[in-house]
Design a protein around this motif. Structure first.
Motif, PDB file in Angstrom:
ATOM      1  N   VAL A  63       0.841  -1.206   0.000  1.00 29.07           N
ATOM      2  CA  VAL A  63       0.000   0.000   0.000  1.00 29.07           C
ATOM      3  C   VAL A  63       0.872   1.251   0.000  1.00 29.07           C
ATOM      4  O   VAL A  63       0.649   2.186  -0.780  1.00 29.07           O
ATOM      5  N   PHE A  64       1.880   1.274   0.868  1.00 33.07           N
ATOM      6  CA  PHE A  64       2.773   2.437   0.924  1.00 33.07           C
ATOM      7  C   PHE A  64       3.582   2.583  -0.359  1.00 33.07           C
ATOM      8  O   PHE A  64       3.816   3.702  -0.836  1.00 33.07           O
ATOM      9  N   ALA A  65       4.006   1.470  -0.966  1.00 36.35           N
ATOM     10  CA  ALA A  65       4.778   1.527  -2.206  1.00 36.35           C
ATOM     11  C   ALA A  65       3.932   2.049  -3.365  1.00 36.35           C
ATOM     12  O   ALA A  65       4.394   2.866  -4.169  1.00 36.35           O
ATOM     13  N   VAL A  66       2.685   1.578  -3.444  1.00 31.74           N
ATOM     14  CA  VAL A  66       1.789   2.068  -4.507  1.00 31.74           C
ATOM     15  C   VAL A  66       1.503   3.549  -4.307  1.00 31.74           C
ATOM     16  O   VAL A  66       1.498   4.337  -5.263  1.00 31.74           O
ATOM     17  N   LEU A  67       1.290   3.938  -3.058  1.00 32.51           N
ATOM     18  CA  LEU A  67       1.051   5.349  -2.764  1.00 32.51           C
ATOM     19  C   LEU A  67       2.265   6.191  -3.161  1.00 32.51           C
ATOM     20  O   LEU A  67       2.119   7.260  -3.768  1.00 32.51           O
ATOM     21  N   GLY A  68       3.453   5.716  -2.863  1.00 33.29           N
ATOM     22  CA  GLY A  68       4.671   6.433  -3.236  1.00 33.29           C
ATOM     23  C   GLY A  68       4.910   6.459  -4.726  1.00 33.29           C
ATOM     24  O   GLY A  68       5.592   7.353  -5.239  1.00 33.29           O
ATOM     25  N   THR A  69       4.356   5.490  -5.452  1.00 33.45           N
ATOM     26  CA  THR A  69       4.523   5.444  -6.899  1.00 33.45           C
ATOM     27  C   THR A  69       3.510   6.330  -7.612  1.00 33.45           C
ATOM     28  O   THR A  69       3.829   6.962  -8.615  1.00 33.45           O
ATOM     29  N   VAL A  70       2.297   6.398  -7.110  1.00 32.97           N
ATOM     30  CA  VAL A  70       1.218   7.138  -7.774  1.00 32.97           C
ATOM     31  C   VAL A  70       1.253   8.632  -7.433  1.00 32.97           C
ATOM     32  O   VAL A  70       0.864   9.468  -8.246  1.00 32.97           O
ATOM     33  N   LEU A  71       1.722   8.971  -6.250  1.00 34.50           N
ATOM     34  CA  LEU A  71       1.675  10.369  -5.815  1.00 34.50           C
ATOM     35  C   LEU A  71       2.459  11.353  -6.686  1.00 34.50           C
ATOM     36  O   LEU A  71       2.013  12.491  -6.837  1.00 34.50           O
ATOM     37  N   PRO A  72       3.587  11.011  -7.290  1.00 30.34           N
ATOM     38  CA  PRO A  72       4.235  11.998  -8.168  1.00 30.34           C
ATOM     39  C   PRO A  72       3.345  12.417  -9.340  1.00 30.34           C
ATOM     40  O   PRO A  72       3.285  13.593  -9.693  1.00 30.34           O
ATOM     41  N   TRP A  73       2.657  11.472  -9.940  1.00 24.42           N
ATOM     42  CA  TRP A  73       1.751  11.800 -11.035  1.00 24.42           C
ATOM     43  C   TRP A  73       0.621  12.701 -10.546  1.00 24.42           C
ATOM     44  O   TRP A  73       0.283  13.698 -11.186  1.00 24.42           O
ATOM     45  N   VAL A  74       0.034  12.361  -9.400  1.00 22.48           N
ATOM     46  CA  VAL A  74      -1.044  13.159  -8.831  1.00 22.48           C
ATOM     47  C   VAL A  74      -0.539  14.568  -8.505  1.00 22.48           C
ATOM     48  O   VAL A  74      -1.226  15.565  -8.765  1.00 22.48           O
ATOM     49  N   ALA A  75       0.670  14.667  -7.966  1.00 27.99           N
ATOM     50  CA  ALA A  75       1.224  15.972  -7.606  1.00 27.99           C
ATOM     51  C   ALA A  75       1.424  16.853  -8.835  1.00 27.99           C
ATOM     52  O   ALA A  75       1.135  18.053  -8.797  1.00 27.99           O
ATOM     53  N   VAL A  76       1.893  16.273  -9.926  1.00 27.92           N
ATOM     54  CA  VAL A  76       2.111  17.053 -11.150  1.00 27.92           C
ATOM     55  C   VAL A  76       0.778  17.510 -11.731  1.00 27.92           C
ATOM     56  O   VAL A  76       0.629  18.663 -12.153  1.00 27.92           O
ATOM     57  N   VAL A  77      -0.212  16.634 -11.747  1.00 29.54           N
ATOM     58  CA  VAL A  77      -1.527  17.011 -12.273  1.00 29.54           C
ATOM     59  C   VAL A  77      -2.138  18.128 -11.425  1.00 29.54           C
ATOM     60  O   VAL A  77      -2.685  19.098 -11.950  1.00 29.54           O
ATOM     61  N   MET A  78      -2.037  18.010 -10.115  1.00 26.93           N
ATOM     62  CA  MET A  78      -2.586  19.049  -9.237  1.00 26.93           C
ATOM     63  C   MET A  78      -1.814  20.356  -9.376  1.00 26.93           C
ATOM     64  O   MET A  78      -2.396  21.445  -9.309  1.00 26.93           O
ATOM     65  N   ALA A  79      -0.500  20.294  -9.591  1.00 27.44           N
ATOM     66  CA  ALA A  79       0.300  21.512  -9.710  1.00 27.44           C
ATOM     67  C   ALA A  79       0.025  22.238 -11.017  1.00 27.44           C
ATOM     68  O   ALA A  79       0.109  23.466 -11.077  1.00 27.44           O
ATOM     69  N   ASN A  80      -0.318  21.505 -12.060  1.00 27.69           N
ATOM     70  CA  ASN A  80      -0.593  22.136 -13.348  1.00 27.69           C
ATOM     71  C   ASN A  80      -2.033  22.604 -13.486  1.00 27.69           C
ATOM     72  O   ASN A  80      -2.352  23.322 -14.430  1.00 27.69           O
ATOM     73  N   ASP A  81      -2.893  22.217 -12.576  1.00 24.26           N
ATOM     74  CA  ASP A  81      -4.298  22.587 -12.657  1.00 24.26           C
ATOM     75  C   ASP A  81      -4.510  23.915 -11.966  1.00 24.26           C
ATOM     76  O   ASP A  81      -4.016  24.155 -10.879  1.00 24.26           O
ATOM     77  N   ARG A  82      -5.254  24.798 -12.612  1.00 27.80           N
ATOM     78  CA  ARG A  82      -5.578  26.076 -11.988  1.00 27.80           C
ATOM     79  C   ARG A  82      -7.024  26.053 -11.530  1.00 27.80           C
ATOM     80  O   ARG A  82      -7.811  25.235 -12.002  1.00 27.80           O
ATOM     81  N   PRO A  83      -7.399  26.941 -10.639  1.00 28.53           N
ATOM     82  CA  PRO A  83      -8.792  26.952 -10.189  1.00 28.53           C
ATOM     83  C   PRO A  83      -9.735  27.272 -11.337  1.00 28.53           C
ATOM     84  O   PRO A  83      -9.345  27.959 -12.287  1.00 28.53           O
ATOM     85  N   PRO A  84     -10.962  26.777 -11.279  1.00 28.96           N
ATOM     86  CA  PRO A  84     -11.892  27.057 -12.367  1.00 28.96           C
ATOM     87  C   PRO A  84     -12.232  28.538 -12.439  1.00 28.96           C
ATOM     88  O   PRO A  84     -12.281  29.231 -11.428  1.00 28.96           O
ATOM     89  N   LYS A  85     -12.468  29.001 -13.652  1.00 28.71           N
ATOM     90  CA  LYS A  85     -12.853  30.399 -13.831  1.00 28.71           C
ATOM     91  C   LYS A  85     -14.284  30.590 -13.363  1.00 28.71           C
ATOM     92  O   LYS A  85     -15.119  29.701 -13.509  1.00 28.71           O
ATOM     93  N   LYS A  86     -14.546  31.759 -12.833  1.00 28.52           N
ATOM     94  CA  LYS A  86     -15.901  32.065 -12.400  1.00 28.52           C
ATOM     95  C   LYS A  86     -16.769  32.314 -13.615  1.00 28.52           C
ATOM     96  O   LYS A  86     -16.344  32.925 -14.596  1.00 28.52           O
TER      97      LYS A  86
END
Length: 114
Positions: A63-86
């Motif tokens: 579980v910890f290994a999968v979490l450590g493997t998937v989190l970089p992808w999630v972090a990059v997607v979240m960092a490139n996403d901006r808040p929705p426009k109003k």
């Protein structure tokens, strides 16, 4: 050059409320960098926990290994996403009401034969 005050206003008489304004790009970027750093910190901790729990439980380590493997992808997607426009209601052209309206007359149509 266009004035930044005239962009996005609903009515020229209606003042722009600061609470309706979007955060600046610098503030958005700083928030995304902070979120990325926190996510990568969680990834590092999960990889260390995967290494420490290997001898005790294979499932917990997985579980910890999968979490450590998937989190970089999630972090990059979240960092490139901006808040929705109003969603704002744009000031659209509405033609003025006519000065006079044609009367419809009687309900039956009049036919003129020649």
């Amino acid at each position: 050059m266009a004035s930044s005050q005239s962009v996005g206003r609903h009515d020229s008489n209606e003042p722009l409320l600061i609470t309706e304004a979007e955060p600046s790009r610098a503030d958005q970027h700083a928030a995304r960098k902070k979120r990325y750093a926190i996510t990568m910190l969680i990834r590092g901790v999960s990889l260390v926990l995967a290494a420490l729990t290997y001898q005790y439980s294979i499932w917990l380590m997985a579980v910890f290994a999968v979490l450590g493997t998937v989190l970089p992808w999630v972090a990059v997607v979240m960092a490139n996403d901006r808040p929705p426009k109003k969603k704002i209601d744009p000031n659209r052209y509405r033609p003025p009401a006519p000065d006079r309206i044609l009367e419809s007359g009687s309900s039956r149509a009049r036919v003129i034969d020649m």
